[in-house]
Design a protein around this motif. Structure first.
Motif, PDB file in Angstrom:
ATOM      1  N   LEU A 175       6.868  47.564 -92.955  1.00 59.20           N
ATOM      2  CA  LEU A 175       6.804  46.776 -91.727  1.00 59.20           C
ATOM      3  C   LEU A 175       5.493  47.079 -91.023  1.00 59.20           C
ATOM      4  N   VAL A 176       4.717  46.029 -90.735  1.00 58.98           N
ATOM      5  CA  VAL A 176       3.424  46.147 -90.062  1.00 58.98           C
ATOM      6  C   VAL A 176       3.581  45.621 -88.644  1.00 58.98           C
ATOM      7  N   GLU A 177       3.296  46.463 -87.669  1.00 59.79           N
ATOM      8  CA  GLU A 177       3.432  46.075 -86.262  1.00 59.79           C
ATOM      9  C   GLU A 177       2.078  46.195 -85.570  1.00 59.79           C
ATOM     10  N   GLY A 178       1.785  45.228 -84.732  1.00 62.92           N
ATOM     11  CA  GLY A 178       0.520  45.251 -84.007  1.00 62.92           C
ATOM     12  C   GLY A 178       0.411  44.072 -83.074  1.00 62.92           C
ATOM     13  N   PRO A 179      -0.321  44.216 -81.969  1.00 62.03           N
ATOM     14  CA  PRO A 179      -0.464  43.117 -81.004  1.00 62.03           C
ATOM     15  C   PRO A 179      -1.333  41.992 -81.549  1.00 62.03           C
ATOM     16  N   ALA A 180      -1.413  40.917 -80.801  1.00 61.72           N
ATOM     17  CA  ALA A 180      -2.243  39.775 -81.196  1.00 61.72           C
ATOM     18  C   ALA A 180      -3.701  40.207 -81.353  1.00 61.72           C
ATOM     19  N   GLY A 181      -4.330  39.752 -82.424  1.00 64.84           N
ATOM     20  CA  GLY A 181      -5.724  40.075 -82.671  1.00 64.84           C
ATOM     21  C   GLY A 181      -5.965  41.413 -83.336  1.00 64.84           C
ATOM     22  N   SER A 182      -4.899  42.127 -83.708  1.00 60.81           N
ATOM     23  CA  SER A 182      -5.068  43.454 -84.305  1.00 60.81           C
ATOM     24  C   SER A 182      -5.356  43.404 -85.798  1.00 60.81           C
ATOM     25  N   GLY A 183      -5.287  42.232 -86.415  1.00 58.43           N
ATOM     26  CA  GLY A 183      -5.607  42.108 -87.835  1.00 58.43           C
ATOM     27  C   GLY A 183      -4.400  42.130 -88.748  1.00 58.43           C
ATOM     28  N   ARG A 184      -3.233  41.718 -88.261  1.00 59.20           N
ATOM     29  CA  ARG A 184      -2.027  41.746 -89.086  1.00 59.20           C
ATOM     30  C   ARG A 184      -2.134  40.806 -90.291  1.00 59.20           C
TER      31      ARG A 184
ATOM     32  N   GLY B  27      17.488  44.784-101.809  1.00 66.43           N
ATOM     33  CA  GLY B  27      16.294  44.730-102.644  1.00 66.43           C
ATOM     34  C   GLY B  27      15.988  46.011-103.387  1.00 66.43           C
ATOM     35  N   THR B  28      16.393  47.160-102.849  1.00 68.28           N
ATOM     36  CA  THR B  28      16.066  48.436-103.481  1.00 68.28           C
ATOM     37  C   THR B  28      16.547  48.491-104.916  1.00 68.28           C
ATOM     38  N   ARG B  29      17.791  48.102-105.168  1.00 64.84           N
ATOM     39  CA  ARG B  29      18.331  48.195-106.529  1.00 64.84           C
ATOM     40  C   ARG B  29      18.106  46.936-107.345  1.00 64.84           C
ATOM     41  N   LEU B  30      17.549  45.903-106.731  1.00 60.42           N
ATOM     42  CA  LEU B  30      17.311  44.655-107.444  1.00 60.42           C
ATOM     43  C   LEU B  30      15.846  44.441-107.790  1.00 60.42           C
ATOM     44  N   GLY B  31      14.962  45.350-107.375  1.00 57.75           N
ATOM     45  CA  GLY B  31      13.545  45.202-107.676  1.00 57.75           C
ATOM     46  C   GLY B  31      12.838  44.185-106.816  1.00 57.75           C
ATOM     47  N   VAL B  32      13.351  43.973-105.590  1.00 59.34           N
ATOM     48  CA  VAL B  32      12.733  43.025-104.666  1.00 59.34           C
ATOM     49  C   VAL B  32      12.300  43.793-103.422  1.00 59.34           C
ATOM     50  N   HIS B  33      11.056  43.622-103.017  1.00 58.62           N
ATOM     51  CA  HIS B  33      10.505  44.343-101.871  1.00 58.62           C
ATOM     52  C   HIS B  33      10.107  43.356-100.784  1.00 58.62           C
ATOM     53  N   LEU B  34      10.097  43.847 -99.559  1.00 54.65           N
ATOM     54  CA  LEU B  34       9.781  43.005 -98.411  1.00 54.65           C
ATOM     55  C   LEU B  34       8.671  43.667 -97.602  1.00 54.65           C
ATOM     56  N   ILE B  35       7.603  42.916 -97.349  1.00 58.29           N
ATOM     57  CA  ILE B  35       6.506  43.354 -96.488  1.00 58.29           C
ATOM     58  C   ILE B  35       6.366  42.313 -95.386  1.00 58.29           C
ATOM     59  N   ALA B  36       6.454  42.735 -94.144  1.00 58.08           N
ATOM     60  CA  ALA B  36       6.435  41.778 -93.036  1.00 58.08           C
ATOM     61  C   ALA B  36       5.599  42.319 -91.891  1.00 58.08           C
ATOM     62  N   THR B  37       5.053  41.391 -91.110  1.00 59.23           N
ATOM     63  CA  THR B  37       4.307  41.753 -89.914  1.00 59.23           C
ATOM     64  C   THR B  37       5.065  41.280 -88.685  1.00 59.23           C
ATOM     65  N   SER B  38       4.840  41.967 -87.585  1.00 56.49           N
ATOM     66  CA  SER B  38       5.518  41.610 -86.338  1.00 56.49           C
ATOM     67  C   SER B  38       4.600  41.929 -85.163  1.00 56.49           C
ATOM     68  N   ALA B  39       4.465  40.959 -84.266  1.00 59.53           N
ATOM     69  CA  ALA B  39       3.702  41.177 -83.041  1.00 59.53           C
ATOM     70  C   ALA B  39       4.586  41.643 -81.899  1.00 59.53           C
ATOM     71  N   ARG B  40       5.902  41.512 -82.058  1.00 53.63           N
ATOM     72  CA  ARG B  40       6.856  41.901 -81.019  1.00 53.63           C
ATOM     73  C   ARG B  40       7.910  42.820 -81.622  1.00 53.63           C
ATOM     74  N   PRO B  41       7.632  44.123 -81.701  1.00 55.21           N
ATOM     75  CA  PRO B  41       8.609  45.045 -82.279  1.00 55.21           C
ATOM     76  C   PRO B  41       9.948  45.027 -81.561  1.00 55.21           C
ATOM     77  N   ASP B  42       9.962  44.667 -80.274  1.00 57.38           N
ATOM     78  CA  ASP B  42      11.224  44.631 -79.548  1.00 57.38           C
ATOM     79  C   ASP B  42      12.152  43.549 -80.095  1.00 57.38           C
ATOM     80  N   ARG B  43      11.594  42.488 -80.687  1.00 55.92           N
ATOM     81  CA  ARG B  43      12.423  41.423 -81.241  1.00 55.92           C
ATOM     82  C   ARG B  43      12.974  41.766 -82.617  1.00 55.92           C
ATOM     83  N   THR B  44      12.287  42.627 -83.347  1.00 57.24           N
ATOM     84  CA  THR B  44      12.701  42.941 -84.714  1.00 57.24           C
ATOM     85  C   THR B  44      13.333  44.328 -84.839  1.00 57.24           C
ATOM     86  N   ALA B  45      13.519  45.035 -83.734  1.00 60.28           N
ATOM     87  CA  ALA B  45      14.019  46.417 -83.796  1.00 60.28           C
ATOM     88  C   ALA B  45      15.426  46.492 -84.367  1.00 60.28           C
ATOM     89  N   ASP B  46      16.244  45.462 -84.160  1.00 56.98           N
ATOM     90  CA  ASP B  46      17.640  45.499 -84.611  1.00 56.98           C
ATOM     91  C   ASP B  46      17.843  44.841 -85.959  1.00 56.98           C
TER      92      ASP B  46
END
Length: 404
Positions: free
Chosen positions: A95-104, A278-297
């Motif tokens: 999970l990549v977190e960073g504000p707007a313009g940070s290069g996500r 995904g761990t046991r199925l060989g599928v990985h997830l990479i995601a970016t978020s500008a609002r960690p408060d929205r994705t915390a749960d």
């Protein structure tokens, strides 16, 4: 040797102010992070060629790529060299977190490029999703030239978004049925041990002849033509799959009036299933978020053992961040840029760089390179070399959704 002699002569007239305290060892000053970094330099591919990529793929096979595969990522430059991780061992998700313009978005493009350089396209596939609906420039569209990319969705069409969610769910179900309770790596190891993973037959000298092979690029190249007695080998029935999502928070909490809002929930549920299973199925997830408060749960936030926190884009610029591992380690880095224009004659111009005394013991820094802005991007060069390399090794790209 010349550099060492200059440094020794610079030290010769100096004397210590006082004797060091007893038991106090020498502590060298930590090297500073570069103000900018080029991803291909950090990958050791300053000149990306099919030969260098095939050598990397062969080395990855020797290190276990054939038994379930690996998913190596390089984020950029650190104080002591390239900074990266391996999703199978360190992940499975990032999970990549960073504000707007940070290069996500640029970092996500670099991750797609580094994954492609580390594995053959028939053993690792990429699925791209622009969560903001294409509202912020090109998004991940420049990465679609990589032969590893099997699907690209812009979250602005509800119909396509629902189809994507159904396809991702069907892929997870297919992997469940194929594995039948067996771990992903064990399943591949069993196939290799029983000899069902048969390597393609190598041509004999008498079978080689020059033949013109029309490529998608329009270039005619000579290839070895072999009379086929059996169907051509296709991609692995169960390759690793990495789903890269830009602006995951825009899917979790879509803006009012967003064209993709009606179908965002179905896509989020499919991505949450990837985070859980995904761990046991060989599928990985990479995601970016500008609002960690929205994705915390979300499941992704709870199960991401790898985290990247990008700084605000003030000084020295976008792409500065910290990679956090599950064991608590924190490694600062400068993200490697992959959509910059290739350096040409600018590298031949003389450069003067000020060196402070407390940095004299550091290794010589790379010379700053200015982009001329009139050549192809590093990503385009890498994609072209990857495409040629995949044809040379007869690597059929992964299909998503897989053919029935």
């Amino acid at each position: 040797l010349a550099w060492a002699e200059r440094f020794a002569r610079a030290l010769a007239p100096l004397r210590a102010d006082a004797a060091p305290a007893e038991g106090a060892g020498y502590r060298p000053a930590a090297a500073s992070l570069p103000a900018a970094a080029r991803l291909l330099d950090e990958l050791g591919l300053a000149r990306a060629t099919p030969a260098s990529l095939m050598a990397r793929w062969a080395a990855a096979t020797d290190q276990g790529q054939g038994v379930g595969g690996r998913a190596e990522i390089v984020l950029g430059a650190g104080r002591r060299g390239p900074v990266g991780a391996e999703l199978v061992q360190d992940g499975p998700h990032l999970l990549v977190e960073g504000p707007a313009g940070s290069g996500r978005t640029e970092l996500l493009r670099s991750l797609a490029a580094s994954l492609s350089a580390a594995a053959r396209p028939d053993r690792l596939g990429l699925v791209l999703l622009d969560g903001a609906g294409g509202e912020r420039g090109d998004g991940l569209a420049p990465c679609t030239e990589l032969p590893h990319v099997s699907a690209h969705l812009v979250a602005s069409d509800p119909l396509r978004m629902r189809e994507f969610a159904q396809a991702l769910g069907a892929e997870l179900k297919r992997r469940h049925e194929l594995l039948d309770g067996t771990a992903f790596a064990q399943w591949h190891a069993g196939r290799e041990a029983t000899g069902r993973m048969v390597a393609p037959r190598q041509p004999t000298p008498g079978e080689l002849r020059g033949d013109l092979d029309p490529q998608r690029t329009g270039t005619l190249r000579l290839r070895a033509s072999v009379p086929r007695t059996e169907p051509a080998a296709g991609p692995s029935p169960l390759p690793r799959l990495v789903v890269l999502v830009d602006d995951f928070d825009a899917l979790v909490a879509p803006a009012l009036g967003s064209t993709g809002r009606p179908a965002a929930g179905s896509v989020v549920r499919a991505l949450e299933a990837v985070a859980r299973e995904g761990t046991r199925l060989g599928v990985h997830l990479i995601a970016t978020s500008a609002r960690p408060d929205r994705t915390a749960d979300t499941e992704l936030a709870r199960r991401s053992t790898l985290r990247v926190e990008l700084d605000a884009p003030d000084q020295p610029g976008p792409g500065r961040g910290v990679l956090r591992y599950a064991d608590g380690r924190e490694v600062p880095f400068q993200a490697g840029r992959v959509t910059g224009r290739i350096p040409r004659t600018a590298t031949l111009r003389p450069t003067v760089v000020p060196v402070e005394w407390d940095r004299m013991g550091d290794p010589p820094a790379r010379r700053p390179v200015r982009e001329l802005g009139n050549g192809p991007t590093d990503l385009a060069l890498l994609a072209s070399a990857l495409d040629r390399a995949s044809h040379l090794v007869s690597a059929t790209p992964v299909l998503f959704p897989p053919a029935p």
